[in-house]
Enzyme design. Structure first.
Site, PDB file in Angstrom:
ATOM      1  N   HIS A   1       0.849  -1.205   0.000  1.00 32.16           N
ATOM      2  CA  HIS A   1       0.000   0.000   0.000  1.00 32.16           C
ATOM      3  C   HIS A   1       0.875   1.242   0.000  1.00 32.16           C
ATOM      4  O   HIS A   1       1.241   1.764   1.055  1.00 32.16           O
ATOM      5  CB  HIS A   1      -0.932   0.004   1.214  1.00 32.16           C
ATOM      6  CG  HIS A   1      -2.067   0.978   1.082  1.00 32.16           C
ATOM      7  ND1 HIS A   1      -3.369   0.643   1.374  1.00 32.16           N
ATOM      8  CD2 HIS A   1      -2.103   2.280   0.681  1.00 32.16           C
ATOM      9  CE1 HIS A   1      -4.153   1.695   1.173  1.00 32.16           C
ATOM     10  NE2 HIS A   1      -3.399   2.698   0.748  1.00 32.16           N
TER      11      HIS A   1
ATOM     12  N   ARG B   1       2.566   8.632  -6.613  1.00 32.27           N
ATOM     13  CA  ARG B   1       2.122   9.919  -7.179  1.00 32.27           C
ATOM     14  C   ARG B   1       2.435  10.097  -8.667  1.00 32.27           C
ATOM     15  O   ARG B   1       2.375  11.221  -9.175  1.00 32.27           O
ATOM     16  CB  ARG B   1       2.746  11.082  -6.408  1.00 32.27           C
ATOM     17  CG  ARG B   1       2.564  11.067  -4.904  1.00 32.27           C
ATOM     18  CD  ARG B   1       1.120  11.117  -4.513  1.00 32.27           C
ATOM     19  NE  ARG B   1       0.934  11.380  -3.079  1.00 32.27           N
ATOM     20  CZ  ARG B   1      -0.164  11.094  -2.412  1.00 32.27           C
ATOM     21  NH1 ARG B   1      -1.189  10.514  -3.018  1.00 32.27           N
ATOM     22  NH2 ARG B   1      -0.273  11.376  -1.130  1.00 32.27           N
TER      23      ARG B   1
ATOM     24  N   ASN C   1      -4.793   6.395  -7.327  1.00 38.31           N
ATOM     25  CA  ASN C   1      -5.331   7.761  -7.358  1.00 38.31           C
ATOM     26  C   ASN C   1      -4.290   8.766  -7.853  1.00 38.31           C
ATOM     27  O   ASN C   1      -3.910   9.710  -7.171  1.00 38.31           O
ATOM     28  CB  ASN C   1      -5.882   8.166  -5.989  1.00 38.31           C
ATOM     29  CG  ASN C   1      -4.892   7.989  -4.850  1.00 38.31           C
ATOM     30  OD1 ASN C   1      -3.951   7.214  -4.955  1.00 38.31           O
ATOM     31  ND2 ASN C   1      -5.108   8.708  -3.771  1.00 38.31           N
TER      32      ASN C   1
ATOM     33  N   HIS D   1     -10.915   0.759   0.847  1.00 36.64           N
ATOM     34  CA  HIS D   1     -10.695   1.902   1.734  1.00 36.64           C
ATOM     35  C   HIS D   1     -12.021   2.141   2.437  1.00 36.64           C
ATOM     36  O   HIS D   1     -12.965   2.665   1.840  1.00 36.64           O
ATOM     37  CB  HIS D   1     -10.271   3.114   0.905  1.00 36.64           C
ATOM     38  CG  HIS D   1     -10.143   4.387   1.676  1.00 36.64           C
ATOM     39  ND1 HIS D   1      -8.934   5.039   1.835  1.00 36.64           N
ATOM     40  CD2 HIS D   1     -11.057   5.156   2.325  1.00 36.64           C
ATOM     41  CE1 HIS D   1      -9.112   6.136   2.534  1.00 36.64           C
ATOM     42  NE2 HIS D   1     -10.402   6.233   2.846  1.00 36.64           N
TER      43      HIS D   1
ATOM     44  N   HIS E   1      -5.601  -0.416   5.609  1.00 39.62           N
ATOM     45  CA  HIS E   1      -5.186   0.432   6.740  1.00 39.62           C
ATOM     46  C   HIS E   1      -6.180   0.481   7.907  1.00 39.62           C
ATOM     47  O   HIS E   1      -6.771   1.518   8.221  1.00 39.62           O
ATOM     48  CB  HIS E   1      -4.849   1.839   6.265  1.00 39.62           C
ATOM     49  CG  HIS E   1      -5.762   2.430   5.233  1.00 39.62           C
ATOM     50  ND1 HIS E   1      -7.136   2.433   5.317  1.00 39.62           N
ATOM     51  CD2 HIS E   1      -5.479   3.060   4.058  1.00 39.62           C
ATOM     52  CE1 HIS E   1      -7.658   3.032   4.277  1.00 39.62           C
ATOM     53  NE2 HIS E   1      -6.668   3.411   3.487  1.00 39.62           N
TER      54      HIS E   1
ATOM     55  N   ASN F   1      -5.329   9.564   6.697  1.00 39.78           N
ATOM     56  CA  ASN F   1      -6.676   9.029   6.629  1.00 39.78           C
ATOM     57  C   ASN F   1      -6.625   7.529   6.344  1.00 39.78           C
ATOM     58  O   ASN F   1      -6.125   7.141   5.287  1.00 39.78           O
ATOM     59  CB  ASN F   1      -7.475   9.739   5.538  1.00 39.78           C
ATOM     60  CG  ASN F   1      -8.942   9.372   5.553  1.00 39.78           C
ATOM     61  OD1 ASN F   1      -9.444   8.857   6.544  1.00 39.78           O
ATOM     62  ND2 ASN F   1      -9.638   9.620   4.452  1.00 39.78           N
TER      63      ASN F   1
ATOM     64  N   ASP G   1       1.077   2.844   3.721  1.00 40.72           N
ATOM     65  CA  ASP G   1       0.230   3.876   3.111  1.00 40.72           C
ATOM     66  C   ASP G   1       1.095   5.116   2.839  1.00 40.72           C
ATOM     67  O   ASP G   1       0.668   6.251   3.062  1.00 40.72           O
ATOM     68  CB  ASP G   1      -0.957   4.228   4.001  1.00 40.72           C
ATOM     69  CG  ASP G   1      -2.054   4.975   3.253  1.00 40.72           C
ATOM     70  OD1 ASP G   1      -1.916   5.178   2.030  1.00 40.72           O
ATOM     71  OD2 ASP G   1      -3.052   5.376   3.896  1.00 40.72           O
TER      72      ASP G   1
ATOM     73  N   HIS H   1       3.606  14.326   0.541  1.00 40.12           N
ATOM     74  CA  HIS H   1       3.090  15.670   0.273  1.00 40.12           C
ATOM     75  C   HIS H   1       4.211  16.670   0.545  1.00 40.12           C
ATOM     76  O   HIS H   1       5.076  16.433   1.394  1.00 40.12           O
ATOM     77  CB  HIS H   1       1.885  16.002   1.153  1.00 40.12           C
ATOM     78  CG  HIS H   1       0.686  15.148   0.909  1.00 40.12           C
ATOM     79  ND1 HIS H   1      -0.019  15.181  -0.271  1.00 40.12           N
ATOM     80  CD2 HIS H   1       0.068  14.228   1.702  1.00 40.12           C
ATOM     81  CE1 HIS H   1      -1.022  14.314  -0.197  1.00 40.12           C
ATOM     82  NE2 HIS H   1      -0.995  13.729   0.979  1.00 40.12           N
TER      83      HIS H   1
END
Length: 425
Positions: free
Chosen positions: A62, A66, A96, A180, A233, A279, A306, A310
């Site tokens: 997981h 990006r 994503n 999720h 998660h 999250n 996860d 950023h």
């Protein structure tokens, strides 16, 4: 031609090796040729493994690299470098990206770029087209292109009937469906765990009912269809209870958690630092205790990160920052520090959680330190103390919640397919 490698006098973690004695590992042409006493080889690279421990390399099922679309945060190359520094030689990326991973061109792009990394980069693809929750993607195409799993990670599938069909289609195409578990209507504008800390800070909270309710839904849908489901998660006591009960009934449900969920509570957010926001969010003491118990008793199948990079600019505003933390370079060390060195689990259990189980769940051949196996090895100093300095991480982003924390245990060399891809020796 790559040189052969001899790792001398190293302790080997393998459930089939009962001896406490150290031994040599001889690697030739990417394969482990000997575990015991290595043959003479004057041209081989010789590594002194005295005081070190060899694990089958880890697999993180997981991560968010990006790429494509958000490469200012991370890309496949830098993400793979972070993985190698964490003893990880295989990852499963979430879909994503921009564009989302729901089409052949994007999958081919990822596969081509991943070939340069030195590690195995596998892909999760979208459950629904464009991750919009309205129409199922082409699962047969995914299987043909080597995709291993499907998920709308970060955008849970709201329609239960669509999710039921997705579970069935995933099973038919040998894809692991990873859910999720989050009810967006319950979450609302929440940015951290709903509780006394969120109230004190005066910010909207994320009620645990969000995770618990969708975990229960996915288990019920999979049971009705007679297929498997994987819960991503896990962070709450309630979700663990649902999963444990389902497993006792013989249902095909598996799950994962991250180190931060068995270490930290939402108290870490008291200073309004967005590096502690992810999250699902950090929960409360009872949740941490439940996650630890589930790791110990086998309810939890995998430890993942996860890994969600950023930029510092994005994380600067506590209330507006995106959720997510990086974790590839600290996961193993944190697990050693808080679970092994505290006597809660064994080294073999760590290997099962971080190497064997993830690969098995995805239908990938596990790696072991045994003769005839592919040479994917993490050599670690399990007693080395080191303090996490974000600026020294290999990831393009440095949003780690372990910043300034001293951990005990660290990978010092990573070997992938018989090649040294990371070394501090």
């Amino acid at each position: 031609m790559e040189k052969n490698i001899i790792i001398k006098n190293v302790f080997v973690v393998d459930e089939k090796i009962n001896s406490e004695a150290c031994c040599d590992i001889y690697i030739s042409n990417g394969i482990i040729k000997k575990v015991g006493i290595a043959p003479e080889d004057a041209d081989a690279i010789v590594i002194d493994g005295t005081g070190l421990t060899a694990f089958p390399s880890f697999f993180d099922m997981h991560v968010h690299f990006r790429d494509p679309g958000f490469t200012h945060k991370e890309d496949i190359i830098t993400g793979a470098a972070a993985a190698a520094a964490g003893g990880v030689t295989g990852v499963l990326c979430m879909p994503n990206t921009n564009p989302p991973v729901d089409n052949e061109d994007t999958i081919n792009y990822i596969n081509k770029k991943s070939a340069e990394t030195g590690i195995d980069v596998f892909q999760t693809a979208c459950i629904t087209s464009k991750m919009n929750g309205e129409k199922l993607s082409d699962f047969a195409m995914y299987k043909r292109l080597g995709v291993k799993a499907v998920s709308d990670d970060g955008k849970p599938v709201k329609n239960a009937e669509l999710m039921r069909q997705a579970l069935i289609n995933a099973e038919e195409n040998e894809l692991l469906l990873t859910s999720h578990c989050e009810d967006m209507d319950i979450i609302g504008k929440g940015i951290m765990n709903k509780g006394s800390v969120s109230e004190k800070l005066g910010v909207a909270g994320m009620d645990r009912a969000s995770e618990d309710s969708i975990t229960a839904r996915e288990i019920a849908l999979a049971a009705a269809a007679g297929v498997r489901v994987h819960i991503a998660h896990v962070s709450t006591e309630g979700s663990i209870g649902f999963i444990r009960d389902a497993k006792k009934r013989g249902q095909k449900v598996t799950c994962e958690t991250c180190p931060h969920y068995f270490i930290f509570t939402d108290d870490m957010l008291s200073a309004r630092d967005a590096d502690y926001r992810m999250n699902p969010p950090l929960r409360e003491k009872r949740d941490v205790e439940a996650i630890i118990e589930a790791v110990i008793d086998g309810t939890i199948d995998c430890i993942v990160t996860d890994h969600a990079p950023h930029t510092a600019e994005e994380k600067a505003d506590f209330e507006k920052a995106p959720n997510g933390v990086v974790g590839l370079e600290t996961s193993f060390a944190a697990t050693l520090t808080y679970l092994y060195h505290t006597g809660k689990i064994s080294l073999n259990r760590i290997s099962e959680l971080m190497s064997e189980n993830p690969r098995k769940l995805l239908g990938i051949e596990p790696v072991y330190i045994r003769e005839g196996c592919r040479a994917d090895i993490c050599i670690a100093d399990i007693n080395k103390s080191w303090t996490v300095e974000p600026s020294k991480l290999h990831s393009k982003s440095h949003n780690t919640l372990f910043k300034g924390i001293t951990l005990k245990g660290k990978p010092v060399m990573t070997i992938s397919k018989g090649k040294i891809i990371f070394s501090e020796i």
